[in-house]
Each structure stands twice: as C-alpha cells, then as structure tokens.
Write an enzyme that holds these catalytic residues in place. Structure first.
Site, PDB file in Angstrom:
ATOM      1  N   ASP A  35       0.836  -1.195   0.000  1.00 51.79           N
ATOM      2  CA  ASP A  35       0.000   0.000   0.000  1.00 51.79           C
ATOM      3  C   ASP A  35       0.879   1.256   0.000  1.00 51.79           C
ATOM      4  O   ASP A  35       1.629   1.483   0.945  1.00 51.79           O
ATOM      5  CB  ASP A  35      -0.898  -0.038   1.254  1.00 51.79           C
ATOM      6  CG  ASP A  35      -2.154   0.782   1.112  1.00 51.79           C
ATOM      7  OD1 ASP A  35      -2.074   1.887   0.546  1.00 51.79           O
ATOM      8  OD2 ASP A  35      -3.217   0.334   1.573  1.00 51.79           O
ATOM      9  N   THR A  76      -6.611   3.513  -2.482  1.00 47.46           N
ATOM     10  CA  THR A  76      -6.495   2.100  -2.094  1.00 47.46           C
ATOM     11  C   THR A  76      -7.578   1.181  -2.684  1.00 47.46           C
ATOM     12  O   THR A  76      -7.268   0.147  -3.257  1.00 47.46           O
ATOM     13  CB  THR A  76      -6.494   1.980  -0.554  1.00 47.46           C
ATOM     14  OG1 THR A  76      -5.316   2.625  -0.088  1.00 47.46           O
ATOM     15  CG2 THR A  76      -6.480   0.547  -0.098  1.00 47.46           C
ATOM     16  N   ASP A 161      -9.538  -3.724   5.535  1.00 44.21           N
ATOM     17  CA  ASP A 161     -10.539  -4.661   5.010  1.00 44.21           C
ATOM     18  C   ASP A 161     -10.542  -4.677   3.478  1.00 44.21           C
ATOM     19  O   ASP A 161     -10.508  -5.736   2.850  1.00 44.21           O
ATOM     20  CB  ASP A 161     -11.942  -4.345   5.564  1.00 44.21           C
ATOM     21  CG  ASP A 161     -12.348  -2.887   5.446  1.00 44.21           C
ATOM     22  OD1 ASP A 161     -11.940  -2.243   4.466  1.00 44.21           O
ATOM     23  OD2 ASP A 161     -13.084  -2.389   6.317  1.00 44.21           O
ATOM     24  N   ARG A 162     -10.524  -3.478   2.871  1.00 43.59           N
ATOM     25  CA  ARG A 162     -10.607  -3.435   1.406  1.00 43.59           C
ATOM     26  C   ARG A 162      -9.386  -4.069   0.746  1.00 43.59           C
ATOM     27  O   ARG A 162      -9.461  -4.560  -0.379  1.00 43.59           O
ATOM     28  CB  ARG A 162     -10.829  -2.008   0.912  1.00 43.59           C
ATOM     29  CG  ARG A 162      -9.794  -0.988   1.386  1.00 43.59           C
ATOM     30  CD  ARG A 162     -10.271   0.433   1.094  1.00 43.59           C
ATOM     31  NE  ARG A 162      -9.308   1.465   1.450  1.00 43.59           N
ATOM     32  CZ  ARG A 162      -9.145   1.971   2.677  1.00 43.59           C
ATOM     33  NH1 ARG A 162      -9.885   1.516   3.683  1.00 43.59           N
ATOM     34  NH2 ARG A 162      -8.253   2.911   2.914  1.00 43.59           N
ATOM     35  N   ASP A 297       1.355   2.611   3.885  1.00 41.48           N
ATOM     36  CA  ASP A 297       0.455   3.732   3.586  1.00 41.48           C
ATOM     37  C   ASP A 297       0.239   4.594   4.826  1.00 41.48           C
ATOM     38  O   ASP A 297       0.319   5.823   4.764  1.00 41.48           O
ATOM     39  CB  ASP A 297      -0.882   3.212   3.066  1.00 41.48           C
ATOM     40  CG  ASP A 297      -1.805   4.344   2.627  1.00 41.48           C
ATOM     41  OD1 ASP A 297      -1.462   5.034   1.649  1.00 41.48           O
ATOM     42  OD2 ASP A 297      -2.852   4.550   3.270  1.00 41.48           O
ATOM     43  N   HIS A 301       1.646   8.367   4.894  1.00 42.48           N
ATOM     44  CA  HIS A 301       0.780   9.537   5.054  1.00 42.48           C
ATOM     45  C   HIS A 301       1.314  10.455   6.147  1.00 42.48           C
ATOM     46  O   HIS A 301       1.305  11.671   6.022  1.00 42.48           O
ATOM     47  CB  HIS A 301      -0.642   9.116   5.441  1.00 42.48           C
ATOM     48  CG  HIS A 301      -1.507   8.784   4.277  1.00 42.48           C
ATOM     49  ND1 HIS A 301      -1.877   9.710   3.346  1.00 42.48           N
ATOM     50  CD2 HIS A 301      -2.080   7.613   3.886  1.00 42.48           C
ATOM     51  CE1 HIS A 301      -2.652   9.135   2.429  1.00 42.48           C
ATOM     52  NE2 HIS A 301      -2.778   7.854   2.732  1.00 42.48           N
ATOM     53  N   ASP A 344      -0.886  -0.388  -4.674  1.00 44.91           N
ATOM     54  CA  ASP A 344      -2.246   0.063  -5.012  1.00 44.91           C
ATOM     55  C   ASP A 344      -2.284   1.516  -5.479  1.00 44.91           C
ATOM     56  O   ASP A 344      -3.288   1.975  -5.996  1.00 44.91           O
ATOM     57  CB  ASP A 344      -3.199  -0.155  -3.824  1.00 44.91           C
ATOM     58  CG  ASP A 344      -2.725   0.544  -2.569  1.00 44.91           C
ATOM     59  OD1 ASP A 344      -1.567   1.008  -2.526  1.00 44.91           O
ATOM     60  OD2 ASP A 344      -3.518   0.626  -1.607  1.00 44.91           O
ATOM     61  N   HIS A 345      -1.170   2.240  -5.273  1.00 43.38           N
ATOM     62  CA  HIS A 345      -1.013   3.625  -5.734  1.00 43.38           C
ATOM     63  C   HIS A 345       0.334   4.106  -5.236  1.00 43.38           C
ATOM     64  O   HIS A 345       0.970   3.421  -4.426  1.00 43.38           O
ATOM     65  CB  HIS A 345      -2.129   4.537  -5.187  1.00 43.38           C
ATOM     66  CG  HIS A 345      -2.278   4.471  -3.689  1.00 43.38           C
ATOM     67  ND1 HIS A 345      -1.367   5.042  -2.833  1.00 43.38           N
ATOM     68  CD2 HIS A 345      -3.202   3.860  -2.892  1.00 43.38           C
ATOM     69  CE1 HIS A 345      -1.728   4.800  -1.586  1.00 43.38           C
ATOM     70  NE2 HIS A 345      -2.834   4.073  -1.584  1.00 43.38           N
TER      71      HIS A 345
HETATM   72 ZN   LIG Z   1      -3.360   6.227   1.555  1.00 43.63          ZN
END
Ligand SMILES: [Zn+2]
Length: 539
Positions: A35, A76, A161-162, A297, A301, A344-345
């Site tokens: 992530d 995400t 979860d995702r 992630d 952040h 995912d990004h």
């Molecule tokens: Zn993020």
C-alpha cells in the site's frame, strides 16, 4: 573429486529443471500489494535491502519498470480492485474508497455491506460489515475458482478490510482483516459464520497485545539512513498517541500497530499461518493467496517519502518478504510457486519538503472547498445546496435543484471554472465529466479520466490541481491524483514460468490479471481492459 561433485551438481540441477518444467501449473500464486509503494522505493533503498527480498524478486525475476495506473483516482480501494479485476473504475465500479450514492442519497464506503455481520468480534461492529458486493466485475481469483470448479483455494489478508476483500474476489474462501478495536483478525458472514479454530487461536495467542508498549527503533544505526531527511521535521505528522514524530516510537494502542512496521509483521505472520493451516499449495489445483501490506500507507501519510520512518518500514518489509519466500521455498519448492508484487497507488512528496527545495508544490486545507464553491453558486444562482458531496476530487451536483431552477451542469461548470482558474490558483482545470472525451487535455491524460468515469458513481465536475498540490494535509502527505508520482508503481514477477529480466515498455496495472490468466491458462476477469505482458512470455 571436484569434477565428480560438479557433475553431480549439474545433473541435479538438470533434474530439478526438468521437474520444474514438467509442472503444468504453479502450486500457488502469491499476490503481494504494498500500500503506497512508489516505484522509486525499489531503488532508493536498494543498497540496504538484503539479497532475499525485493532484490531476489528483481534479480531472479522480471521487473516491469515502466508500470503505471491507467486512471486518475489513485486510491487504495480502486487500486486493489484494478490489480485483481484487470480493469478500471469506470468498469469495475470501484471509483474510490468512498463515493456519493445518488440513489441512496448518502456516501458509501467501498467494502460496506449492511446485509452481513462481523465474525471474530461484536457481530454488529461496523468494522466487520464488509464484503466485495460493491465491485461489479469478476477478479482473477474468481476466474481461477471458476476454472477449477471451485477446487482452488483463495484467501485474502490485509490490515485494511478493502485490501483483503477486493483482491480475494466474490467467490473467495475467506478474507481476513485487522480490527484495531479488538486487536483481532476478523472476517464477515459473507465468508463464514465462525472463525476457523486456527484464527481464533491466533487471536487468543495475544500476539497483538504483546506489542503494546514496545518501541519501534530504527533497524540500523540512525546515521545510516542517508536516503532520508533527519528525524523530526516540522512537516511530519505524529503517529497515534505521540507528541513528537521522533524515534523511538512507542506502540501505545492497537491503533498504533498499523502505522508501524509491526503492522506488516503481523500481516506476514497471518499469511504464513494461513499457508500452513489451510494447506495452501498442497492440493491438486493452484491456490491463490492475496496479501496486502497496508502499513507503508499509514506511515507514509504521516511522515512522508523522505522520512527515516518510511525508509525503516521498507527495510523491515524487505525482510518480511524474504521470510515469506524462504517459507514457500521450503514448503512448495523453489519455482513451484508464482509471485507478483505491485502497489495500489504511489504518493506525492510532502509539499513543504518540495517547496524547501524550490520545487512547485502546495497543500490546501481540506473540507472548506465545498462550502466556498456552494457560496459562489448561491450568489450566482440563488439559495440551495448546489453541491451534495465532494469525493475523490469530484463534485456531486444537486440534479434535482438544477432541474427545478432549469440550470444545466454546463452552466455550473462554466461559472465555477471561471472562478477557480485565477492566475495564482493551484487549480489546473475543472473538468465536466459529462463532456469527456471532448475535454481539452493532452491526449496522454484524457484516458486517465475516461477510465474513472462511471455514470452511476462518479461526480459531475472534477477538480484537477496542479502537480504536487493536494487537498487536506498541513503535515504529512497523500495521493489520489493523475500525476506520475501517484501512478508509477513497481511490478515484479517471480517464480514459476517467469523469465529473468526487465522491460521498460509501458505496462499498466490492468495488465496484471490478463497476464496471470495467460500464465494459468484461464479466462481473464469479465471486465478486464488490460492485456498479457508479452515480455514475460519470451523465453
Ligand atoms: Zn493512503
């Protein structure tokens, strides 16, 4: 003697090669999504990575060096969906982590499902009311299930979860995610009514409780983090419960675990426990384990791309990945399993950090733009709530109000655009999403918007900020735009039937699932838009 030994090695290697080639399919596919892992993290820290993690995947496997997301909402939920559906938000429907639902007249969360209950914690806990039901297309994991009459086992694991649910698809055996309230790995009744005994045992082992009040110290002497800025910069955010963003960090609550490398560690431990207890890769069919590492992630952040925290997180993740590969070597045999790794990004460097080095960038306080823009619309067109919601840089206009006052979306667009594009404005363009493809954007960027436009779920107008600008973060940073730093992510392939090498040809995230389909001789997901990556099939 030496000659005989070497001959023995040679014959052994030959036999091993023959055995490898005779395997018609891999025993297991391991999908790893990191992530917020931007492409440059593969190289910036390379001299401190070991030989067995990222470098093993790069040196012994295949690297797609010019691999991008092919759409603008780099977040995400869409990222995980795109990897596994081989598709784009316009088609798979996953346009954000949240979006405004015009039919329900409220914002909904990508993995929410009010028809299911939590399993592994309070059944009514909202954290457990999750499923892939909002995703409109099949995944490569669904296709594997269909191809083997559902004999293949598919399981998804992630702190978020995702990150576990979307990859594992609609027909998964299980998805597990971390509940920061209870400290448990949980799932939902979408998959099962009770946790397997081994997951209950894992939760009862108090492994997570044991992390409380431990400290996160840098893995290496702090002076060796030469690829990062000094610790404690004014634009770093603190981690949960802390006063200063500085080492050593203390794990104060369950919620601090995801925002530390220990989140990756427990994800790895859960993945290894899944392989072991579910006997994955041990049956006749190919099994598929989807693992997403969410901690980079959270850390990214808070502390940004040039913090010791993020560098340390990747150095530790490198070791976690090495351990997983070593485990699979022992359990399934080298080259009998197939791995891909992507993200995912990406992410943008902290605006204040870029500005310090004279690179244009900026951050606008989030949450005020809707009120401001609505105020302008009230002044021009009269009282009313003109903007119902803003998600993913998109404005959802009040269609009923527009209709009642006989005002068109084009009129609103023209008026707002004129007001938003002043000389000093960080707004690059305001896009009328209904007028694609007639928008005046360079041809390179236009498909990135077309690929996110879903008539049922998208907003009407999209705010494109200048590169390196974002909404919402005085400290720390984020992602979610169409600019390169958010879209350029690693894509590594390794193991069964994967040649050694690299390509600088353009590949897209949506190519991953069709490439897997071609490798496994199964059908690609039903909404796929990508294609198999030819370089991987060149022997
Ligand atoms: Zn993020």
């Amino acid at each position: 003697m030496i000659l005989i030994l070497c001959l023995g090695c040679f014959l052994g290697a030959l036999a091993q090669k023959k055995q490898t080639q005779s395997l018609a399919k891999p025993k297991l596919v391991l999908g790893i999504v990191v992530d917020q892992m931007r492409y440059d993290y593969l190289y910036r820290y390379a001299d401190k990575y070991g030989q067995g993690g990222f470098k093993r995947l790069m040196n012994e496997g295949f690297s797609c060096k010019n691999n991008h997301y092919h759409y603008a909402s780099t977040i995400t939920g869409p990222g995980h969906a795109a990897v596994y559906t081989g598709s784009v938000p316009a088609v798979n429907g996953i346009v954000g982590n949240d979006w405004y639902d015009r039919f329900l007249k409220k914002n909904i969360y990508v993995a929410e499902d009010s028809t299911v209950l939590a399993v592994g914690t309070d059944p009514n806990a909202v954290e457990g009311k999750r499923s892939p039901v909002n995703m409109h297309t099949s995944t490569i994991t669904d296709q594997l299930k269909l191809a083997t009459n559902f004999r293949s086992k598919v399981i998804g694991i992630a702190l978020k979860d995702r990150g576990g649910i979307l990859p594992a698809g609609h027909s998964a055996d299980a998805a597990y995610w971390f509940d920061a309230k209870s400290g448990n790995w949980i799932t939902s009744t979408y998959y099962m009514n009770e946790l397997p005994k081994w997951v209950k045992d894992w939760n009862d082992s108090k492994r997570v409780q044991g992390l409380l009040n431990t400290t996160w110290d840098p893995l290496l002497p702090i002076g060796e983090y030469a690829d990062s800025e000094e610790d404690n910069q004014p634009y770093e955010n603190t981690l949960a419960g802390e006063k200063e963003p500085v080492f050593p960090h203390t794990i104060k609550t369950f919620a601090s675990i995801p925002a530390s490398p220990f989140g990756n560690t427990i994800t790895k431990e859960m993945a290894l426990a899944t392989l072991e207890n579910e006997q994955m890769g041990m049956g006749k069919e190919t099994d598929f384990l989807c693992v997403s590492f969410s901690s980079p992630d959270y850390v990214g952040h808070a502390t940004g791309t040039h913090s010791i925290e993020i560098e340390d997180t990747y150095l530790r993740l490198d070791r976690d990945i090495e351990e997983m590969l070593n485990h699979l070597d022992k359990k399934l045999g080298k080259n009998n399993y197939l791995v891909f790794l992507t993200a995912d990004h990406g992410v943008v460097d902290i605006a204040a950090y870029l500005k310090k080095h004279k690179i244009p960038a900026g951050s606008i306080e989030s949450g005020k733009e809707v009120n401001y823009l609505n105020g302008l619309l009230v002044e021009k067109f009269g009282e009313g709530k003109w903007i119902l919601s803003e998600d993913n840089y998109q404005l959802y206009l009040n269609h009923e109000l527009l209709q009642s006052k006989n005002i068109s979306i084009t009129q609103i667009h023209e008026f707002l655009q004129k007001n938003m594009l002043g000389m000093a404005s960080p707004v690059y363009q305001l896009i009328n999403m209904h007028e694609l493809p007639n928008v005046n954007l360079p041809p390179y960027y236009l498909p990135l918007l077309q690929n996110i436009y879903n008539p049922k779920r998208s907003g009407d107008l999209m705010i494109l900020l200048e590169p390196a600008w974002l909404y919402g973060y005085k400290k720390g940073t984020s992602h979610g735009t169409m600019w390169q730093y958010d879209r350029h992510v690693p894509l590594l392939w390794y193991g069964w039937n994967i040649p050694q090498g690299f390509t600088v040809e353009q590949t897209y995230i949506a190519d991953i699932a069709p490439t897997l389909a071609a490798l496994l001789n199964i059908l690609e997901p039903n909404g796929a838009v990508g294609k198999p990556i030819p370089a991987i099939f060149k022997k």
